[in-house]
Design a protein around this motif. Structure first.
Motif, PDB file in Angstrom:
ATOM      1  N   CYS A  13       0.919  -1.239  -0.140  1.00 13.36           N
ATOM      2  CA  CYS A  13      -0.066  -0.003   0.166  1.00 13.36           C
ATOM      3  C   CYS A  13       1.015   1.318   0.067  1.00 13.36           C
ATOM      4  N   MET A  84      -7.826   8.699   0.727  1.00  8.65           N
ATOM      5  CA  MET A  84      -8.218   6.945   0.175  1.00  8.65           C
ATOM      6  C   MET A  84      -9.842   7.388   0.010  1.00  8.65           C
ATOM      7  N   ILE A  87     -10.308   8.722  -3.429  1.00 10.23           N
ATOM      8  CA  ILE A  87     -10.163   7.954  -4.622  1.00 10.23           C
ATOM      9  C   ILE A  87     -11.124   6.846  -4.679  1.00 10.23           C
ATOM     10  N   VAL A  88     -11.783   6.425  -3.611  1.00 11.23           N
ATOM     11  CA  VAL A  88     -13.111   5.371  -3.714  1.00 11.23           C
ATOM     12  C   VAL A  88     -14.194   6.223  -4.336  1.00 11.23           C
ATOM     13  N   HIS A  91     -13.695   6.632  -8.141  1.00 11.03           N
ATOM     14  CA  HIS A  91     -13.797   5.202  -8.648  1.00 11.03           C
ATOM     15  C   HIS A  91     -15.394   4.917  -8.549  1.00 11.03           C
ATOM     16  N   GLY A  98     -11.546   0.922 -11.795  1.00  7.87           N
ATOM     17  CA  GLY A  98     -10.577   1.027 -10.812  1.00  7.87           C
ATOM     18  C   GLY A  98     -11.018   0.669  -9.402  1.00  7.87           C
ATOM     19  N   LEU A  99     -12.284   0.640  -9.256  1.00  9.78           N
ATOM     20  CA  LEU A  99     -12.977   0.499  -7.889  1.00  9.78           C
ATOM     21  C   LEU A  99     -12.297  -0.579  -7.245  1.00  9.78           C
ATOM     22  N   ALA A 102      -9.267   0.466  -5.545  1.00 10.77           N
ATOM     23  CA  ALA A 102      -9.390   1.437  -4.510  1.00 10.77           C
ATOM     24  C   ALA A 102     -10.047   0.607  -3.402  1.00 10.77           C
ATOM     25  N   PHE A 106      -8.511   0.655   0.516  1.00  9.85           N
ATOM     26  CA  PHE A 106      -9.241   1.090   1.634  1.00  9.85           C
ATOM     27  C   PHE A 106      -9.273   0.158   2.557  1.00  9.85           C
TER      28      PHE A 106
END
Length: 125
Positions: A13, A84, A87-88, A91, A98-99, A102, A106
């Motif tokens: 990560c 993060m 990002i989630v 996505h 890209g989920l 992500a 997470f």
């Protein structure tokens, strides 16, 4: 055994966040040409705020470096958590391809934070 697995996931990560932060500074990964139009518009909007991407880059690099070491891992997770979330959300709403990655990142951050919950609870006392 659980600590070894968490160490490996933390380092992976951390490397992903370090790569993302360094890419924001040095732009060494080419931008794909087949990005969704909504994602391109979102990125253009983020670039309008001149200080936002350098701030995110510094947070990703610092958080990634802190995730590598066990003593500073809790602080690194706290620094990376808001990034993060973004990002989630990006996505989940704009680029669902890209989920899975992500969500995986997470979950790793969540596991790190769960393992360090005593450090966070002392902040609330």
């Amino acid at each position: 055994m659980k600590n070894k697995i968490l160490n490996i996931f933390s380092i992976l990560c951390a490397l992903l966040f370090l790569n993302g932060g360094l890419n924001k500074v040095f732009n060494y990964i080419p931008v794909p040409t087949d990005l969704p139009a909504a994602l391109v518009a979102d990125n253009a909007a983020f670039m309008e705020i001149a200080w936002l991407m350098p701030l995110v880059a510094v947070a990703e690099i610092l958080g990634g470096l802190l995730l590598i070491f066990r003593k500073t891992r809790a602080l690194g997770a706290i620094i990376l958590f808001p990034i993060m979330i973004g990002i989630v959300l990006i996505h989940a709403t704009v680029a669902p391809s890209g989920l899975p990655l992500a969500i995986g990142l997470f979950l790793i951050l969540g596991w790190i934070m769960l393992e360090n919950k005593n450090k966070y609870l002392s902040l609330l006392d």
